[in-house]
Design an enzyme around this catalytic site. Structure first.
Site, PDB file in Angstrom:
ATOM      1  N   HIS A 260       0.820  -1.219   0.000  1.00  0.00           N
ATOM      2  CA  HIS A 260       0.000   0.000   0.000  1.00  0.00           C
ATOM      3  C   HIS A 260       0.847   1.261   0.000  1.00  0.00           C
ATOM      4  O   HIS A 260       1.871   1.342   0.651  1.00  0.00           O
ATOM      5  CB  HIS A 260      -1.046  -0.010   1.110  1.00  0.00           C
ATOM      6  CG  HIS A 260      -0.545   0.054   2.521  1.00  0.00           C
ATOM      7  ND1 HIS A 260      -0.252   1.242   3.141  1.00  0.00           N
ATOM      8  CD2 HIS A 260      -0.327  -0.911   3.445  1.00  0.00           C
ATOM      9  CE1 HIS A 260       0.116   0.999   4.395  1.00  0.00           C
ATOM     10  NE2 HIS A 260       0.104  -0.289   4.610  1.00  0.00           N
TER      11      HIS A 260
ATOM     12  N   ASP B 119       5.896   0.953   7.201  1.00  0.00           N
ATOM     13  CA  ASP B 119       4.478   0.727   6.893  1.00  0.00           C
ATOM     14  C   ASP B 119       3.954   1.795   5.952  1.00  0.00           C
ATOM     15  O   ASP B 119       3.488   2.831   6.402  1.00  0.00           O
ATOM     16  CB  ASP B 119       3.687   0.711   8.202  1.00  0.00           C
ATOM     17  CG  ASP B 119       2.249   0.287   8.010  1.00  0.00           C
ATOM     18  OD1 ASP B 119       1.916  -0.194   6.920  1.00  0.00           O
ATOM     19  OD2 ASP B 119       1.462   0.453   8.954  1.00  0.00           O
TER      20      ASP B 119
ATOM     21  N   GLU C 121      -5.029   1.971   2.545  1.00  0.00           N
ATOM     22  CA  GLU C 121      -5.120   0.754   3.353  1.00  0.00           C
ATOM     23  C   GLU C 121      -5.367   1.092   4.812  1.00  0.00           C
ATOM     24  O   GLU C 121      -6.107   0.415   5.512  1.00  0.00           O
ATOM     25  CB  GLU C 121      -3.836  -0.077   3.214  1.00  0.00           C
ATOM     26  CG  GLU C 121      -3.929  -1.462   3.842  1.00  0.00           C
ATOM     27  CD  GLU C 121      -3.598  -1.494   5.315  1.00  0.00           C
ATOM     28  OE1 GLU C 121      -3.882  -2.500   5.977  1.00  0.00           O
ATOM     29  OE2 GLU C 121      -3.056  -0.493   5.834  1.00  0.00           O
ATOM     30  N   GLU C 122      -4.716   2.158   5.276  1.00  0.00           N
ATOM     31  CA  GLU C 122      -4.686   2.400   6.720  1.00  0.00           C
ATOM     32  C   GLU C 122      -6.043   2.760   7.313  1.00  0.00           C
ATOM     33  O   GLU C 122      -6.383   2.308   8.397  1.00  0.00           O
ATOM     34  CB  GLU C 122      -3.683   3.510   7.054  1.00  0.00           C
ATOM     35  CG  GLU C 122      -2.230   3.159   6.766  1.00  0.00           C
ATOM     36  CD  GLU C 122      -1.682   2.070   7.676  1.00  0.00           C
ATOM     37  OE1 GLU C 122      -2.432   1.534   8.498  1.00  0.00           O
ATOM     38  OE2 GLU C 122      -0.487   1.766   7.544  1.00  0.00           O
TER      39      GLU C 122
ATOM     40  N   ASP D 291       3.444  -6.207   3.450  1.00  0.00           N
ATOM     41  CA  ASP D 291       3.014  -5.148   4.364  1.00  0.00           C
ATOM     42  C   ASP D 291       3.382  -5.516   5.801  1.00  0.00           C
ATOM     43  O   ASP D 291       2.565  -5.445   6.705  1.00  0.00           O
ATOM     44  CB  ASP D 291       1.499  -4.920   4.231  1.00  0.00           C
ATOM     45  CG  ASP D 291       1.030  -3.693   5.005  1.00  0.00           C
ATOM     46  OD1 ASP D 291       1.884  -2.901   5.451  1.00  0.00           O
ATOM     47  OD2 ASP D 291      -0.193  -3.529   5.163  1.00  0.00           O
TER      48      ASP D 291
ATOM     49  N   HIS E 285       3.129   2.693  13.159  1.00  0.00           N
ATOM     50  CA  HIS E 285       2.160   3.770  13.371  1.00  0.00           C
ATOM     51  C   HIS E 285       2.625   4.840  14.357  1.00  0.00           C
ATOM     52  O   HIS E 285       1.800   5.512  14.973  1.00  0.00           O
ATOM     53  CB  HIS E 285       0.801   3.208  13.843  1.00  0.00           C
ATOM     54  CG  HIS E 285       0.111   2.356  12.831  1.00  0.00           C
ATOM     55  ND1 HIS E 285      -1.125   1.790  13.050  1.00  0.00           N
ATOM     56  CD2 HIS E 285       0.472   1.980  11.576  1.00  0.00           C
ATOM     57  CE1 HIS E 285      -1.493   1.085  11.988  1.00  0.00           C
ATOM     58  NE2 HIS E 285      -0.538   1.188  11.088  1.00  0.00           N
TER      59      HIS E 285
HETATM   60 ZN   LIG Z   1       0.530  -1.346   6.347  1.00  0.00          ZN
END
Ligand SMILES: [Zn+2]
Length: 501
Positions: A309, A321, A355-356, A383, A454
């Protein structure tokens, strides 16, 4: 993550979490010094020594292994995406820049049919965020809004805190004990190699505000879903509120601040907290899935998909990420283009939007390509960060399992073993898997991933070039074998198409 899929599938499909749920049989908990393992420079090249002892490997596979492990191009791609674009939350200016970056990058790498396919995405923006314990002792807190949260009034929300460890614990409380309070979910995340600890913990982030709101709470704070002890909170998405439900502000505390709040409540039996969140929802925005191909020869209509992504959270620069996944799949395509004869089947790289916090890109891909999903032979998603692939799992027709085993044997020189667990595929593949497209999961070591995931710490310096090269090589070899073999993996049996959990 594919784990990392973490991410929001949970929210969108009500299914499970990205990484964690993918594996049916959680492996041993790894509590070792993962940073030392990541930093060992010799490990990425060790498997080459066993290459000559692998009779299954074709000449082209041997070439892919040698050139892939020697290349640092995957990390160069991540550097370009994170330095030249940076954070790229859906709908943001960075998201637009990422689409332009991806189109230019895929063309520069020599892929064909490079184009963008429009996706309408949610547009949520973070604002000012402050928090403090106002009594019994005034203490500043490091917190960050959970994605999709509503903001507070400018003066913030202030209330007494009630602590629970799980959603189930909240369910046992009378509404009168919760009404008017800020609920504090203090749920630890277990460090595991397969990401399953994250999978078990993340429900409080996805559902905590909804459950607390139903009992009259005025706000939620959670212990960040992560495995570090830094003073950096982890964001992530929550499940959206339905019509008629009261949305309440929700934030994640850094681990030291969650510990402080817990100690305060334990010692003083009461704590009052104030937080201010300036986040807000803006009108939906236009983004895109970005696609490029290595066209096949004799069976060009049959497709092998490599997905990652393009979007990221806003706190860091999305290096692990999912810059790492973007680097992995583009490098895998480049290796295939550069090595051996052109394969019979077509390789398609898909860089998914959103995606998130929405999975809109994955859903749009399934809709736009519904007419050709029966020609998708297999799909793989990257991912799960920067670390090495350690195992491979299968998610196709049981009758074709022997074909998977034969394919997986080509990965053994990379130290990758076939695992009998059912492959989940990952969040971005879940809509096409639900329609029968077989998936194969190349599972990366996630022991250290959730220290960074994140947070503002998700930056390029965390990328390990050797390990990322091993992962990219694994994707290239797996894709190459399926692109050139005569057999296929059938379809996912109907009863296995829904995500578990
Ligand atoms: Zn991800």
């Amino acid at each position: 993550m594919n784990a990392p899929f973490f991410h929001l599938l949970f929210v969108l499909l009500g299914a499970c979490v990205p990484v964690g749920c993918a594996v049916a049989s959680p492996r041993a908990v790894h509590r070792g010094d993962t940073s030392a393992a990541r930093l060992s420079p010799s490990r990425a090249t060790e498997p080459l020594a066993s290459l000559k002892n692998t009779p299954a490997a074709s000449h082209t596979v041997r070439e892919l292994l040698a050139s892939g492990l020697a290349s640092r191009h995957a990390s160069e791609i991540v550097q370009s995406l994170t330095d030249d674009v940076g954070p790229r939350l859906a709908g943001s200016p960075g998201d637009q820049a990422a689409v332009a970056w991806a189109l230019a990058r895929l063309r520069a790498e020599g892929l064909s049919n490079v184009h963008a396919e429009e996706v309408i995405v949610p547009h949520w923006e973070r604002g000012v965020e402050t928090g403090e314990i106002v009594s019994p002792t005034r203490q500043k807190l490091r917190l960050t809004a959970i994605g999709g949260s509503i903001g507070t009034l400018p003066a913030g929300v202030e209330a007494d805190v009630i602590e629970v460890q799980t959603l189930e614990a909240l369910d046992t409380l009378d509404a009168i004990a919760v009404a008017g309070k800020i609920v504090f979910y203090n749920t630890p995340t277990e460090r595991t190699r397969d990401g399953s600890g994250y999978g078990r913990a993340v429900a409080v982030r996805a559902l905590g505000a909804k459950r607390a709101s139903a009992k009259g709470a005025v706000g939620v704070v959670i212990r960040s879903i992560g495995t570090d002890q830094e003073r950096l909170p982890h964001t992530g998405a929550q499940r959206g509120f339905e019509k008629g439900e009261t949305s309440i502000p929700a934030a994640a505390l850094s681990m030291p601040d969650a510990d402080l709040l817990h100690r305060t409540l334990a010692a003083k039996k009461a704590a009052r907290l104030r937080m201010t969140l300036g986040c807000r929802h803006l009108p939906d925005a236009v983004s895109a899935n970005v696609i490029g191909e290595v066209p096949g020869t004799t069976r060009a209509e049959e497709l092998v998909v490599l997905g990652a992504h393009l979007d990221s959270w806003d706190l860091g620069t999305g290096a692990l990420d999912d810059g790492a996944g973007v680097g992995i799949v583009i490098e895998a395509a480049r290796l295939i283009l550069a090595t051996g004869p052109r394969p019979a089947r077509t390789l398609r790289v898909v860089l998914f939007a959103n995606e998130e916090n929405g999975l809109a890109g994955a859903k749009q891909y399934a809709k736009a390509h519904a007419h050709e999903l029966d020609r998708h032979v297999v799909a793989l998603e990257a991912d799960s960060g920067t670390d090495r692939v350690t195992s491979v799992t299968y998610g196709g027709a049981p009758s074709q399992h022997a074909e998977f085993v034969a394919m997986a044997a080509n990965l053994s020189p990379l130290g990758i073993a076939a695992d009998s667990a059912e492959a989940d595929g990952g969040a971005d593949l879940s809509p096409i898997r639900a329609l029968g497209v077989p998936v194969v999961s190349l599972s990366q070591d996630s022991s250290g991933y959730f220290d960074i995931h994140h947070t503002a710490n998700d930056t390029f310096d965390k990328i390990h070039p050797d390990n990322l090269a091993q992962a990219a090589t694994a994707f290239a070899v797996a894709a190459h074998v399926v692109l050139t073999m005569n057999e296929n993996f059938g379809r996912v049996p109907e009863e296995k198409r829904e995500r578990r959990h």
